[in-house]
Motif scaffolding. Structure first.
Motif, PDB file in Angstrom:
ATOM      1  N   ALA A   1       0.897  -1.302  -0.004  1.00  0.00           N
ATOM      2  CA  ALA A   1       0.113  -0.053   0.109  1.00  0.00           C
ATOM      3  C   ALA A   1       0.830   1.228  -0.102  1.00  0.00           C
ATOM      4  N   VAL A   2       1.987   1.051   0.766  1.00  0.00           N
ATOM      5  CA  VAL A   2       2.943   2.509   0.806  1.00  0.00           C
ATOM      6  C   VAL A   2       3.447   2.645  -0.655  1.00  0.00           C
ATOM      7  N   CYS A   3       3.919   1.352  -1.230  1.00  0.00           N
ATOM      8  CA  CYS A   3       4.562   1.815  -2.679  1.00  0.00           C
ATOM      9  C   CYS A   3       3.378   2.041  -3.526  1.00  0.00           C
ATOM     10  N   LYS A   4       2.155   1.848  -3.565  1.00  0.00           N
ATOM     11  CA  LYS A   4       1.199   2.260  -4.415  1.00  0.00           C
ATOM     12  C   LYS A   4       1.064   3.948  -4.181  1.00  0.00           C
ATOM     13  N   LYS A   5       0.891   4.350  -2.870  1.00  0.00           N
ATOM     14  CA  LYS A   5       0.851   5.819  -2.600  1.00  0.00           C
ATOM     15  C   LYS A   5       2.032   6.276  -3.127  1.00  0.00           C
ATOM     16  N   VAL A   6       3.404   6.124  -2.930  1.00  0.00           N
ATOM     17  CA  VAL A   6       4.494   6.713  -3.241  1.00  0.00           C
ATOM     18  C   VAL A   6       4.641   6.760  -4.793  1.00  0.00           C
ATOM     19  N   LYS A   7       4.286   5.756  -5.483  1.00  0.00           N
ATOM     20  CA  LYS A   7       4.376   5.699  -6.902  1.00  0.00           C
ATOM     21  C   LYS A   7       3.374   6.979  -7.575  1.00  0.00           C
ATOM     22  N   ASP A   8       2.241   6.971  -6.570  1.00  0.00           N
ATOM     23  CA  ASP A   8       1.140   7.906  -7.216  1.00  0.00           C
ATOM     24  C   ASP A   8       1.733   9.397  -7.068  1.00  0.00           C
ATOM     25  N   VAL A   9       2.423   9.758  -5.951  1.00  0.00           N
ATOM     26  CA  VAL A   9       2.807  11.052  -5.701  1.00  0.00           C
ATOM     27  C   VAL A   9       4.057  11.448  -6.384  1.00  0.00           C
ATOM     28  N   LEU A  10       4.891  10.491  -6.833  1.00  0.00           N
ATOM     29  CA  LEU A  10       6.322  10.704  -7.515  1.00  0.00           C
ATOM     30  C   LEU A  10       6.164  11.157  -8.783  1.00  0.00           C
ATOM     31  N   LYS A  11       6.958  11.912  -9.243  1.00  0.00           N
ATOM     32  CA  LYS A  11       6.839  12.250 -10.677  1.00  0.00           C
ATOM     33  C   LYS A  11       7.718  11.213 -11.344  1.00  0.00           C
ATOM     34  N   PRO A  12       7.601  10.926 -12.751  1.00  0.00           N
ATOM     35  CA  PRO A  12       8.201   9.827 -13.522  1.00  0.00           C
ATOM     36  C   PRO A  12       9.728  10.297 -13.358  1.00  0.00           C
ATOM     37  N   GLY A  13      10.536   8.905 -13.140  1.00  0.00           N
ATOM     38  CA  GLY A  13      11.906   9.358 -12.719  1.00  0.00           C
ATOM     39  C   GLY A  13      12.349   9.833 -11.439  1.00  0.00           C
ATOM     40  N   GLY A  14      11.188   9.983 -10.547  1.00  0.00           N
ATOM     41  CA  GLY A  14      11.436  10.247  -9.223  1.00  0.00           C
ATOM     42  C   GLY A  14      12.236   9.014  -8.344  1.00  0.00           C
ATOM     43  N   THR A  15      12.831   9.420  -7.137  1.00  0.00           N
ATOM     44  CA  THR A  15      13.363   8.813  -6.315  1.00  0.00           C
ATOM     45  C   THR A  15      12.748   8.237  -5.051  1.00  0.00           C
ATOM     46  N   PHE A  16      12.727   7.050  -4.732  1.00  0.00           N
ATOM     47  CA  PHE A  16      12.223   6.684  -3.316  1.00  0.00           C
ATOM     48  C   PHE A  16      13.408   5.896  -2.567  1.00  0.00           C
ATOM     49  N   VAL A  17      13.720   6.638  -1.353  1.00  0.00           N
ATOM     50  CA  VAL A  17      14.835   6.108  -0.666  1.00  0.00           C
ATOM     51  C   VAL A  17      14.251   6.003   0.748  1.00  0.00           C
TER      52      VAL A  17
END
Length: 240
Positions: A124-140
């Motif tokens: 569920a976290v991954c889905k939320k983060v994917k939604d708010v991140l821009k394409p090419g955005g970084t998740f650390v």
């Protein structure tokens, strides 16, 4: 209501005495590794999930981020963060990580430190983060290592003289709730395997760019036993 031990007076008082609360990022054992995994912040918009005292928010601003939002469920945490911050580019908001609601593609970078093992579903976290991140955005992010979370006890085996013999692992593949103790309080954590962390990222359209397992940080002799087992897992990924 999501679990929020940090607003209990006794729990929060104990947390404020921890090295990471007193010294900030330099007192956090995982920081040397996490710092190396962070992308350039200059001109970027940043979201910090489980921001706590706001240390990572302020670091991002010092490194040139243009807009930072820190989210935390604890009002006491946010009060401390606001006390330490005097910058209009940084905003703190109260809320649960798995319930964030920001416009799509509104952040360049999403960071999180030692928060996701308190959240029931990492997917569920991954889905939320994917939604708010821009394409090419970084998740650390960093989490307690699955070796560390596999048992509720989260402690070493000792001999009769109190020497650490080894760190036990049990029920590793049995994911779910662990009723454990932190700062002399009962706390619910969620154990999941390394493969679950990685697979959830992959199935949600992330490309994994780095994976690290913590050891003993330099200049912290009290952490020497951390080389015997990893306490933290750190992952960097990019939204494809």
């Amino acid at each position: 209501m999501k679990q929020n031990k940090y607003d209990y007076d006794s729990f929060f008082a104990a947390y404020k005495e921890m090295p990471r609360s007193q010294k900030g990022l330099e007192g956090a054992g995982e920081w040397p590794l996490l710092k190396k995994m962070l992308p350039p912040f200059v001109g970027k918009s940043v979201l910090d999930l489980g921001c706590g005292f706001g240390w990572h928010c302020r670091h991002a601003r010092e490194e040139g981020a243009k807009k930072i939002i820190g989210v935390d469920l604890s009002e006491k945490m946010l009060q401390e963060a606001r006390k330490m911050t005097s910058d209009a580019a940084i905003t703190y908001t109260k809320g649960a990580i798995e319930e964030i609601d920001f416009p799509k593609c509104s952040f360049d970078i999403v960071v999180s430190s030692l928060a996701f093992h308190y959240v029931q579903s990492f997917d569920a976290v991954c889905k939320k983060v994917k939604d708010v991140l821009k394409p090419g955005g970084t998740f650390v992010f960093s989490v307690e290592h699955p070796i560390f979370t596999s048992r509720s006890e989260q402690d070493w085996y000792y001999d009769d003289a109190g020497n650490k013999l080894h760190f036990p692992i049990d029920r590793y593949k049995e994911e779910g709730v662990r009723n454990t103790s932190f700062l002399a309080n009962d706390v619910i954590k969620y154990h999941r395997t390394i493969s679950t962390y990685l697979q959830n990222l992959l199935t949600n359209g992330f490309q994994i760019t780095a994976v690290e397992e913590s050891g003993a940080p330099a200049l912290m002799p009290q952490w020497k036993d951390e080389d015997r087992r990893p306490m933290f897992l750190l992952i960097s990924a990019v939204k494809k």
